[in-house]
Design a protein around this motif. Structure first.
Motif, PDB file in Angstrom:
ATOM      1  N   ALA A   1       7.982   6.146  -2.306  1.00  0.00           N
ATOM      2  CA  ALA A   1       6.695   5.530  -2.631  1.00  0.00           C
ATOM      3  C   ALA A   1       5.968   5.102  -1.369  1.00  0.00           C
ATOM      4  O   ALA A   1       4.737   5.216  -1.276  1.00  0.00           O
ATOM      5  CB  ALA A   1       6.906   4.334  -3.559  1.00  0.00           C
ATOM      6  N   ALA A   2       6.718   4.625  -0.371  1.00  0.00           N
ATOM      7  CA  ALA A   2       6.092   4.178   0.879  1.00  0.00           C
ATOM      8  C   ALA A   2       5.462   5.337   1.635  1.00  0.00           C
ATOM      9  O   ALA A   2       4.322   5.231   2.122  1.00  0.00           O
ATOM     10  CB  ALA A   2       7.130   3.479   1.753  1.00  0.00           C
ATOM     11  N   ILE A   3       6.147   6.471   1.736  1.00  0.00           N
ATOM     12  CA  ILE A   3       5.578   7.606   2.468  1.00  0.00           C
ATOM     13  C   ILE A   3       4.463   8.260   1.661  1.00  0.00           C
ATOM     14  O   ILE A   3       3.467   8.748   2.219  1.00  0.00           O
ATOM     15  CB  ILE A   3       6.672   8.635   2.859  1.00  0.00           C
ATOM     16  N   THR A   4       4.581   8.236   0.329  1.00  0.00           N
ATOM     17  CA  THR A   4       3.505   8.762  -0.515  1.00  0.00           C
ATOM     18  C   THR A   4       2.255   7.898  -0.370  1.00  0.00           C
ATOM     19  O   THR A   4       1.132   8.410  -0.316  1.00  0.00           O
ATOM     20  CB  THR A   4       3.961   8.799  -1.988  1.00  0.00           C
ATOM     21  N   ARG A   5       2.444   6.591  -0.293  1.00  0.00           N
ATOM     22  CA  ARG A   5       1.316   5.679  -0.063  1.00  0.00           C
ATOM     23  C   ARG A   5       0.614   6.025   1.250  1.00  0.00           C
ATOM     24  O   ARG A   5      -0.619   6.094   1.296  1.00  0.00           O
ATOM     25  CB  ARG A   5       1.830   4.240  -0.039  1.00  0.00           C
ATOM     26  N   ARG A   6       1.393   6.256   2.298  1.00  0.00           N
ATOM     27  CA  ARG A   6       0.817   6.621   3.597  1.00  0.00           C
ATOM     28  C   ARG A   6      -0.029   7.896   3.467  1.00  0.00           C
ATOM     29  O   ARG A   6      -1.172   7.950   3.911  1.00  0.00           O
ATOM     30  CB  ARG A   6       1.937   6.876   4.611  1.00  0.00           C
ATOM     31  N   HIS A   7       0.581   8.914   2.878  1.00  0.00           N
ATOM     32  CA  HIS A   7      -0.095  10.213   2.770  1.00  0.00           C
ATOM     33  C   HIS A   7      -1.420  10.089   2.009  1.00  0.00           C
ATOM     34  O   HIS A   7      -2.454  10.595   2.459  1.00  0.00           O
ATOM     35  CB  HIS A   7       0.832  11.201   2.064  1.00  0.00           C
ATOM     36  N   ARG A   8      -1.399   9.420   0.889  1.00  0.00           N
ATOM     37  CA  ARG A   8      -2.588   9.377   0.034  1.00  0.00           C
ATOM     38  C   ARG A   8      -3.658   8.437   0.566  1.00  0.00           C
ATOM     39  O   ARG A   8      -4.848   8.685   0.366  1.00  0.00           O
ATOM     40  CB  ARG A   8      -2.168   9.030  -1.396  1.00  0.00           C
ATOM     41  N   LEU A   9      -3.257   7.373   1.227  1.00  0.00           N
ATOM     42  CA  LEU A   9      -4.258   6.523   1.880  1.00  0.00           C
ATOM     43  C   LEU A   9      -4.961   7.287   3.001  1.00  0.00           C
ATOM     44  O   LEU A   9      -6.182   7.194   3.159  1.00  0.00           O
ATOM     45  CB  LEU A   9      -3.606   5.263   2.440  1.00  0.00           C
ATOM     46  N   ILE A  10      -4.195   8.058   3.754  1.00  0.00           N
ATOM     47  CA  ILE A  10      -4.788   8.830   4.849  1.00  0.00           C
ATOM     48  C   ILE A  10      -5.725   9.901   4.298  1.00  0.00           C
ATOM     49  O   ILE A  10      -6.816  10.128   4.835  1.00  0.00           O
ATOM     50  CB  ILE A  10      -3.681   9.442   5.729  1.00  0.00           C
TER      51      ILE A  10
ATOM     52  N   ARG B   1      -4.878  -1.696   7.911  1.00  0.00           N
ATOM     53  CA  ARG B   1      -6.313  -1.769   8.220  1.00  0.00           C
ATOM     54  C   ARG B   1      -7.085  -0.703   7.441  1.00  0.00           C
ATOM     55  O   ARG B   1      -8.201  -0.957   6.966  1.00  0.00           O
ATOM     56  CB  ARG B   1      -6.531  -1.584   9.722  1.00  0.00           C
ATOM     57  N   ILE B   2      -6.508   0.487   7.325  1.00  0.00           N
ATOM     58  CA  ILE B   2      -7.149   1.554   6.548  1.00  0.00           C
ATOM     59  C   ILE B   2      -7.275   1.133   5.096  1.00  0.00           C
ATOM     60  O   ILE B   2      -8.322   1.311   4.464  1.00  0.00           O
ATOM     61  CB  ILE B   2      -6.343   2.865   6.670  1.00  0.00           C
ATOM     62  N   ASP B   3      -6.217   0.562   4.549  1.00  0.00           N
ATOM     63  CA  ASP B   3      -6.224   0.097   3.168  1.00  0.00           C
ATOM     64  C   ASP B   3      -7.322  -0.945   2.948  1.00  0.00           C
ATOM     65  O   ASP B   3      -8.062  -0.899   1.955  1.00  0.00           O
ATOM     66  CB  ASP B   3      -4.845  -0.485   2.831  1.00  0.00           C
ATOM     67  N   GLU B   4      -7.444  -1.878   3.875  1.00  0.00           N
ATOM     68  CA  GLU B   4      -8.487  -2.900   3.778  1.00  0.00           C
ATOM     69  C   GLU B   4      -9.873  -2.284   3.897  1.00  0.00           C
ATOM     70  O   GLU B   4     -10.796  -2.634   3.157  1.00  0.00           O
ATOM     71  CB  GLU B   4      -8.291  -3.946   4.870  1.00  0.00           C
ATOM     72  N   ARG B   5     -10.035  -1.378   4.841  1.00  0.00           N
ATOM     73  CA  ARG B   5     -11.324  -0.712   5.062  1.00  0.00           C
ATOM     74  C   ARG B   5     -11.796   0.020   3.804  1.00  0.00           C
ATOM     75  O   ARG B   5     -12.981   0.032   3.478  1.00  0.00           O
ATOM     76  CB  ARG B   5     -11.182   0.281   6.221  1.00  0.00           C
ATOM     77  N   LEU B   6     -10.852   0.617   3.088  1.00  0.00           N
ATOM     78  CA  LEU B   6     -11.182   1.385   1.884  1.00  0.00           C
ATOM     79  C   LEU B   6     -11.216   0.521   0.624  1.00  0.00           C
ATOM     80  O   LEU B   6     -11.416   1.047  -0.472  1.00  0.00           O
ATOM     81  CB  LEU B   6     -10.164   2.510   1.704  1.00  0.00           C
ATOM     82  N   ASP B   7     -11.006  -0.797   0.783  1.00  0.00           N
ATOM     83  CA  ASP B   7     -11.013  -1.738  -0.334  1.00  0.00           C
ATOM     84  C   ASP B   7      -9.885  -1.446  -1.320  1.00  0.00           C
ATOM     85  O   ASP B   7     -10.071  -1.467  -2.531  1.00  0.00           O
ATOM     86  CB  ASP B   7     -12.372  -1.728  -1.053  1.00  0.00           C
ATOM     87  N   HIS B   8      -8.714  -1.149  -0.773  1.00  0.00           N
ATOM     88  CA  HIS B   8      -7.488  -0.999  -1.552  1.00  0.00           C
ATOM     89  C   HIS B   8      -7.642   0.012  -2.701  1.00  0.00           C
ATOM     90  O   HIS B   8      -7.551  -0.348  -3.878  1.00  0.00           O
ATOM     91  CB  HIS B   8      -7.030  -2.341  -2.104  1.00  0.00           C
ATOM     92  N   PRO B   9      -7.870   1.283  -2.382  1.00  0.00           N
ATOM     93  CA  PRO B   9      -8.058   2.293  -3.440  1.00  0.00           C
ATOM     94  C   PRO B   9      -6.794   2.494  -4.264  1.00  0.00           C
ATOM     95  O   PRO B   9      -5.674   2.381  -3.748  1.00  0.00           O
ATOM     96  CB  PRO B   9      -8.397   3.558  -2.647  1.00  0.00           C
ATOM     97  N   ARG B  10      -6.954   2.797  -5.538  1.00  0.00           N
ATOM     98  CA  ARG B  10      -5.819   3.014  -6.433  1.00  0.00           C
ATOM     99  C   ARG B  10      -5.471   4.497  -6.564  1.00  0.00           C
ATOM    100  O   ARG B  10      -4.367   4.835  -6.983  1.00  0.00           O
ATOM    101  CB  ARG B  10      -6.134   2.443  -7.813  1.00  0.00           C
ATOM    102  N   PHE B  11      -6.423   5.366  -6.226  1.00  0.00           N
ATOM    103  CA  PHE B  11      -6.207   6.802  -6.376  1.00  0.00           C
ATOM    104  C   PHE B  11      -6.734   7.549  -5.157  1.00  0.00           C
ATOM    105  O   PHE B  11      -7.720   7.123  -4.541  1.00  0.00           O
ATOM    106  CB  PHE B  11      -6.905   7.325  -7.642  1.00  0.00           C
TER     107      PHE B  11
ATOM    108  N   SER C   1       0.804   3.785  12.434  1.00  0.00           N
ATOM    109  CA  SER C   1       1.620   2.572  12.368  1.00  0.00           C
ATOM    110  C   SER C   1       1.342   1.809  11.073  1.00  0.00           C
ATOM    111  O   SER C   1       0.320   2.011  10.413  1.00  0.00           O
ATOM    112  CB  SER C   1       1.307   1.661  13.562  1.00  0.00           C
ATOM    113  N   ASP C   2       2.268   0.931  10.710  1.00  0.00           N
ATOM    114  CA  ASP C   2       2.067   0.100   9.515  1.00  0.00           C
ATOM    115  C   ASP C   2       0.818  -0.767   9.663  1.00  0.00           C
ATOM    116  O   ASP C   2       0.084  -0.990   8.699  1.00  0.00           O
ATOM    117  CB  ASP C   2       3.282  -0.794   9.291  1.00  0.00           C
ATOM    118  N   ARG C   3       0.580  -1.252  10.872  1.00  0.00           N
ATOM    119  CA  ARG C   3      -0.595  -2.097  11.111  1.00  0.00           C
ATOM    120  C   ARG C   3      -1.881  -1.329  10.864  1.00  0.00           C
ATOM    121  O   ARG C   3      -2.793  -1.834  10.198  1.00  0.00           O
ATOM    122  CB  ARG C   3      -0.564  -2.636  12.541  1.00  0.00           C
TER     123      ARG C   3
END
Length: 211
Positions: free
Chosen positions: A72-81, A114-124, A108-110
């Motif tokens: 789930a952690a690596i999938t989160r990385r891939h899809r956020l990117i 920041r990407i997650d925050e910038r995108l307003d925590h997208p769900r999909f 990096s996790d940091r």
């Protein structure tokens, strides 16, 4: 064993059961990763020894609790990117997968936070796949595959698989985007705003609608 190869295996196993219930077999995993079966069998044995997957000879492969958490952690990385590349850099949804495959192991996790925050925590992500939150949880509503939906079924497009770039391009050209409401006229024919749209035959197994 912290390595991109391990993450790719876990991510592939995770993705296999997101939109259907059958566990992945080693031969299917080999096809998914483009590897010879003997190499996959050896790696699966290593993953089992580390407590990341459950597997018996000649049987399917399933993630353990620890494996699911890491997948789930690596999938989160891939899809956020992927989402970041589409929203911030104008990539089309048929271009982002390969770029994200490279970047997911370097960010990096940091920076990811920041990407997650910038995108307003997208769900999909752009294809409609759920982005696990920081704890690994996902939200997904009931769905039906286009090819299995009955004629007359009306639903929103929840997902278009990124496996085939040609299907993605055809879907985009036809106005089939995540969130669009369609009516099913045939396994590869849908109605959008009163206009019939014919999709490639592969779309019957690549487009998911709300149930």
């Amino acid at each position: 064993m912290a390595s991109p190869a391990v993450d790719d295996y876990l991510k592939a196993i995770y993705a296999h059961t997101e939109w259907q219930d059958e566990r992945i077999t080693p031969s299917q995993l080999a096809g998914e990763l483009g590897l010879v079966p003997s190499s996959v069998t050896e790696m699966v044995q290593k993953l089992a020894a580390q407590g990341l997957v459950d597997h018996r000879p000649y049987g399917p492969v399933a993630l353990t609790t620890a494996g699911l958490r890491r997948a789930a952690a690596i999938t989160r990385r891939h899809r956020l990117i992927e989402t970041w590349l589409v929203r911030e850099y104008g990539y089309s949804w048929d271009e982002v997968h390969d770029e994200a495959e490279v970047l997911e192991h370097a960010v990096s996790d940091r920076l990811l936070d920041r990407i997650d925050e910038r995108l307003d925590h997208p769900r999909f992500d752009p294809h409609g796949d759920a982005i696990p939150d920081a704890s690994g949880r996902v939200e997904r509503e009931p769905f039906v595959l286009l090819g299995l939906a009955p004629v007359g079924h009306v639903g929103r497009v929840l997902r278009v698989s990124d496996r085939d770039p040609d299907v993605l391009r055809a879907a985009e050209a036809a106005g089939v985007e995540v969130g669009v409401e369609v009516a099913v006229l045939a396994p590869t024919t849908i109605d959008i705003d009163g206009a019939p749209v014919e999709l490639p035959s592969a779309a019957s197994g690549a487009v998911w609608l709300s149930a």
